[in-house]
Enzyme design. Sequence first.
Site, PDB file in Angstrom:
ATOM      1  N   HIS A   1      37.875  -6.533  41.796  1.00  0.00           N
ATOM      2  CA  HIS A   1      37.032  -6.106  41.306  1.00  0.00           C
ATOM      3  C   HIS A   1      35.552  -6.615  42.111  1.00  0.00           C
ATOM      4  O   HIS A   1      34.905  -6.339  42.702  1.00  0.00           O
ATOM      5  CB  HIS A   1      36.576  -7.060  40.041  1.00  0.00           C
TER       6      HIS A   1
ATOM      7  N   GLU B   1      33.760  -8.778  41.743  1.00  0.00           N
ATOM      8  CA  GLU B   1      32.394 -10.054  42.676  1.00  0.00           C
ATOM      9  C   GLU B   1      33.369 -10.262  43.708  1.00  0.00           C
ATOM     10  O   GLU B   1      32.981 -10.278  44.707  1.00  0.00           O
ATOM     11  CB  GLU B   1      33.087 -11.291  40.813  1.00  0.00           C
TER      12      GLU B   1
ATOM     13  N   CYS C   1      38.680 -13.486  38.845  1.00  0.00           N
ATOM     14  CA  CYS C   1      37.562 -13.085  39.322  1.00  0.00           C
ATOM     15  C   CYS C   1      37.018 -14.789  39.764  1.00  0.00           C
ATOM     16  O   CYS C   1      36.192 -15.877  40.121  1.00  0.00           O
ATOM     17  CB  CYS C   1      36.729 -12.436  38.632  1.00  0.00           C
TER      18      CYS C   1
ATOM     19  N   ALA D   1      27.635  22.996  20.119  1.00  0.00           N
ATOM     20  CA  ALA D   1      26.759  24.018  19.985  1.00  0.00           C
ATOM     21  C   ALA D   1      26.739  24.809  18.831  1.00  0.00           C
ATOM     22  O   ALA D   1      27.859  25.188  19.010  1.00  0.00           O
ATOM     23  CB  ALA D   1      26.845  24.430  21.384  1.00  0.00           C
TER      24      ALA D   1
ATOM     25  N   ARG E   1      31.890  15.434  29.806  1.00  0.00           N
ATOM     26  CA  ARG E   1      33.236  15.455  30.306  1.00  0.00           C
ATOM     27  C   ARG E   1      33.376  14.234  31.262  1.00  0.00           C
ATOM     28  O   ARG E   1      34.582  13.977  31.599  1.00  0.00           O
ATOM     29  CB  ARG E   1      33.367  17.295  31.103  1.00  0.00           C
TER      30      ARG E   1
ATOM     31  N   THR F   1      40.778  25.804  18.544  1.00  0.00           N
ATOM     32  CA  THR F   1      40.091  26.789  19.678  1.00  0.00           C
ATOM     33  C   THR F   1      41.038  26.077  21.001  1.00  0.00           C
ATOM     34  O   THR F   1      40.442  27.664  22.205  1.00  0.00           O
ATOM     35  CB  THR F   1      39.273  25.304  20.437  1.00  0.00           C
TER      36      THR F   1
ATOM     37  N   LEU G   1      39.263  23.012  30.098  1.00  0.00           N
ATOM     38  CA  LEU G   1      38.787  22.017  29.688  1.00  0.00           C
ATOM     39  C   LEU G   1      38.458  20.703  31.230  1.00  0.00           C
ATOM     40  O   LEU G   1      38.332  19.492  30.826  1.00  0.00           O
ATOM     41  CB  LEU G   1      39.525  21.278  29.128  1.00  0.00           C
TER      42      LEU G   1
ATOM     43  N   SER H   1      36.657  16.801  10.144  1.00  0.00           N
ATOM     44  CA  SER H   1      37.799  15.306   9.692  1.00  0.00           C
ATOM     45  C   SER H   1      37.089  13.722  10.794  1.00  0.00           C
ATOM     46  O   SER H   1      37.938  12.717   9.891  1.00  0.00           O
ATOM     47  CB  SER H   1      39.053  15.672  11.270  1.00  0.00           C
TER      48      SER H   1
END
Length: 346
Positions: free
Chosen positions: A51, A53, A87, A157, A191, A203, A211, A297
């Site tokens: 991390h 720290e 930490c 869009a 993305r 789609t 994608l 939805s």
Amino acid sequence: MSTNEIYIQRCLQLAAIGGGNVAPNPMVGAVLVTDDIIIGEGYHKKYGQPHAEPNAINSVQDKTLLKSATLYVNLEPCSHFGKTPPCAHLIVKSGIPRVVIGTLDPNPKVSGRGVKILQDAGIEVTVGVLEEACNELNKRFFIFQRAKRPYILLKWAQTKDGYIDKIRLSKEENPLQISNELTRQLTHKMRAENQAILVSTNTVILDNPSLTVRYWSGKNPMRIALDRQGRIPEDYLLMDGQHSTIIFTEKEKPNKENLRFINIKFDENVLDSLLKALFDNLIHSVLVEGGSKLLNSFIEKAYWDEAHIEVSEQEIGEGIAAPVLQQIPDSNIQIDGHTILRYKKK
């Protein structure tokens, strides 16, 4: 801006560098200061790695300076064993006498416990510096912890007269091009900033999308699609195994490399089942790109946190109607003749 705010602002700058690589962990930066001189810095670079720290502490060449240092960190130091040790214990062991924290960690394993460990060790702790900015940076992590679901960003869009596409019956018909070169880059930036991207069956079948992130630098999101009846052809890009992909379905299908099939019921609670499965799989943010029925939805269930809508100057007269949000946008910007409307759910 106060001294504390200046150094927390630096923490936020450092934390943001880890964006796209640390999910489902939060983005965290840490700065160590002695006599108004920065003696060490660090940030969480990648999920599963140290991390912020310890990275900051380990960057200090003269460790004796830690005994008089102030540690600044935008999020409360962790207090539990995960993929890395706590930490908070390392901070105590290092002899750091003062810690300034931007905001508390909403994770129930941490919230307030990291601060208590520090205070019980006699460390002077300040909490709540640039708290709003700290919360905004890690809004995905905060929703994931508090709502037990991913952060949902809706994106589409549409034309000036309110359509997202012309009516198409097969993938041989090209989709309506609404986005321009610059706004397409903005989409790919989104993305890269989210852990996963979600689309509907139609789609996928009509667009055969990859994608992926191609017009921006960054990590490809996990690709997710709904396919109740297993209609997506095996030779489609989503099934190529090139990038991590999940297909939610009612059909029994064997998993393949980088391609998982998860069974859920496609009933009136399908979104609840979907979000629970995503939460269980540690997916903390999802960009929903379509189609119109799927977007509606999420809107009807109020399962969304942000929405970005691109509006072009085109008018096509008829087509697939765009979803409608019943609230005023929080902001709008102009990009090369297109308007980008941004919403936060009220």
